[in-house]
Design a protein around this motif. Structure first.
Motif, short mmCIF file in Angstrom:
data_model
loop_
_atom_site.label_atom_id
_atom_site.label_comp_id
_atom_site.label_asym_id
_atom_site.label_seq_id
_atom_site.Cartn_x
_atom_site.Cartn_y
_atom_site.Cartn_z
N CYS A 184 -6.87 6.16 0.67
CA CYS A 184 -7.25 5.49 2.12
C CYS A 184 -6.94 6.28 3.19
O CYS A 184 -6.11 7.05 2.90
CB CYS A 184 -6.53 4.16 2.07
SG CYS A 184 -4.92 4.13 2.48
N SER A 230 -10.66 2.88 0.99
CA SER A 230 -9.98 1.72 1.26
C SER A 230 -9.49 1.05 -0.05
O SER A 230 -9.81 -0.04 -0.10
CB SER A 230 -10.70 0.95 2.24
OG SER A 230 -9.78 -0.20 2.52
N LEU A 231 -9.11 1.88 -0.96
CA LEU A 231 -8.43 1.36 -2.48
C LEU A 231 -6.99 1.44 -2.66
O LEU A 231 -6.49 2.66 -2.58
CB LEU A 231 -9.21 2.08 -3.34
CG LEU A 231 -10.81 1.61 -3.37
CD1 LEU A 231 -11.69 2.70 -4.39
CD2 LEU A 231 -11.01 0.18 -3.80
N LYS A 232 -6.44 0.34 -2.78
CA LYS A 232 -4.95 0.45 -2.90
C LYS A 232 -4.53 1.09 -4.03
O LYS A 232 -5.31 0.91 -5.08
CB LYS A 232 -4.37 -1.26 -2.83
CG LYS A 232 -3.01 -1.05 -3.12
CD LYS A 232 -2.15 -2.48 -3.05
CE LYS A 232 -2.72 -3.47 -2.54
NZ LYS A 232 -2.05 -4.81 -2.70
N ARG A 263 -8.30 -1.92 6.92
CA ARG A 263 -9.12 -2.67 6.14
C ARG A 263 -8.63 -3.37 5.22
O ARG A 263 -9.04 -4.61 4.90
CB ARG A 263 -10.49 -1.75 5.82
CG ARG A 263 -11.24 -1.33 7.12
CD ARG A 263 -12.15 -0.29 6.63
NE ARG A 263 -13.15 -0.85 5.68
CZ ARG A 263 -13.69 0.05 5.00
NH1 ARG A 263 -13.38 1.43 4.62
NH2 ARG A 263 -14.07 -0.34 3.91
N GLY A 264 -8.14 -2.82 4.27
CA GLY A 264 -7.49 -3.20 3.01
C GLY A 264 -6.43 -4.69 3.32
O GLY A 264 -6.27 -5.43 2.67
N THR A 292 0.15 4.98 -1.61
CA THR A 292 -1.28 5.05 -1.84
C THR A 292 -1.75 6.52 -1.26
O THR A 292 -1.29 6.93 0.04
CB THR A 292 -2.10 4.02 -1.13
OG1 THR A 292 -1.94 2.87 -1.87
CG2 THR A 292 -3.80 4.30 -1.28
N ARG A 347 -8.46 -7.46 4.09
CA ARG A 347 -8.94 -8.10 3.25
C ARG A 347 -8.04 -9.06 2.55
O ARG A 347 -8.41 -9.91 1.91
CB ARG A 347 -9.45 -7.14 2.05
CG ARG A 347 -10.85 -6.31 2.69
CD ARG A 347 -11.50 -5.70 1.55
NE ARG A 347 -10.67 -4.69 1.06
CZ ARG A 347 -10.64 -3.28 1.34
NH1 ARG A 347 -11.40 -2.86 2.43
NH2 ARG A 347 -9.96 -2.61 0.83
N GLU A 348 -6.61 -8.52 2.48
CA GLU A 348 -5.58 -9.34 1.63
C GLU A 348 -5.27 -10.39 2.47
O GLU A 348 -4.75 -11.40 2.02
CB GLU A 348 -4.61 -8.48 1.36
CG GLU A 348 -4.70 -7.28 0.56
CD GLU A 348 -3.45 -6.62 -0.12
OE1 GLU A 348 -2.36 -7.09 -0.27
OE2 GLU A 348 -3.64 -5.27 -0.01
N GLY A 400 -8.84 2.67 6.72
CA GLY A 400 -9.09 2.04 5.21
C GLY A 400 -7.73 1.17 5.00
O GLY A 400 -7.98 0.26 4.22
N GLU A 422 -14.10 -8.54 4.48
CA GLU A 422 -14.43 -7.57 5.85
C GLU A 422 -15.73 -8.41 6.75
O GLU A 422 -16.67 -8.35 6.08
CB GLU A 422 -14.77 -5.99 5.75
CG GLU A 422 -13.37 -5.51 5.26
CD GLU A 422 -13.58 -4.08 4.87
OE1 GLU A 422 -14.03 -3.14 5.78
OE2 GLU A 422 -13.44 -3.75 3.64
N TRP A 442 0.78 -1.26 0.00
CA TRP A 442 -0.05 0.07 -0.04
C TRP A 442 0.71 1.23 -0.05
O TRP A 442 0.33 2.49 -0.13
CB TRP A 442 -1.07 -0.14 1.23
CG TRP A 442 -2.20 -0.91 0.98
CD1 TRP A 442 -1.97 -2.28 1.15
CD2 TRP A 442 -3.35 -0.59 0.92
NE1 TRP A 442 -3.30 -2.67 0.92
CE2 TRP A 442 -4.10 -1.84 0.81
CE3 TRP A 442 -4.27 0.61 0.83
CZ2 TRP A 442 -5.73 -1.75 0.77
CZ3 TRP A 442 -5.64 0.77 0.51
CH2 TRP A 442 -6.11 -0.52 0.55
#
Length: 144
Positions: free
Chosen positions: A32, A26-28, A39-40, A19, A43-44, A36, A49, A16
């Motif tokens: 973010c 929360s978008l790489k 959170r990312g 970013t 997810r990885e 965020g 979530e 990340w």
């Protein structure tokens, strides 16, 4: 509960880097904030979530006495003492003394951490004594 491999957490966090900062995103590579980013990484490393994050105001941390971030993390992550936090741990910082914890970072080494910082985006920097003293809570990522 089995724990995620700390090296995997750190690799996900470092992916990340660069970013841009964007409140509530929360978008790489796109944007973010500190939550965020966490959170990312979740997810990885872990998967989808477990619950939606409600919208929050920029001053949410000044509006009440509840440790909202810590309460949310406790719902899905094992808590450890800040003294036991090691690379790969999620840490919550108190930005102001006696205020609630409202900033999130990931320890990437014994003396470094990664976080999303307003105006700078996702950066990795030294965990100075000033930052270390602000750590209020620490958590470990569970395994997928």
């Amino acid at each position: 509960m089995k724990l995620a491999d700390p090296d995997r957490v750190i690799a996900a966090a470092r992916s990340w880097l660069g970013t841009p900062y964007h409140d509530q995103a929360s978008l790489k590579g796109v944007g973010c904030d500190c939550l965020g980013l966490a959170r990312g990484i979740w997810r990885e490393v872990v998967g989808p979530e477990p619950f939606p994050i409600p919208p929050y105001s920029r001053d949410w941390g000044e509006t009440g006495p509840r440790e909202v971030l810590a309460e949310g993390a406790r719902r899905m992550m094992p808590e450890i003492t800040p003294a036991d936090a090691t690379p790969g741990s999620l840490v919550l910082f108190r930005v102001m003394p006696r205020a609630i914890a409202k900033h999130v970072g990931i320890l990437t080494g014994p003396y470094t951490f990664l976080h999303a910082y307003e105006r700078l985006g996702v950066i990795e920097e030294p965990l100075t004594n000033a930052w270390r003293l602000r750590i209020a809570f620490a958590f470990l990522f569970p395994q997928r």
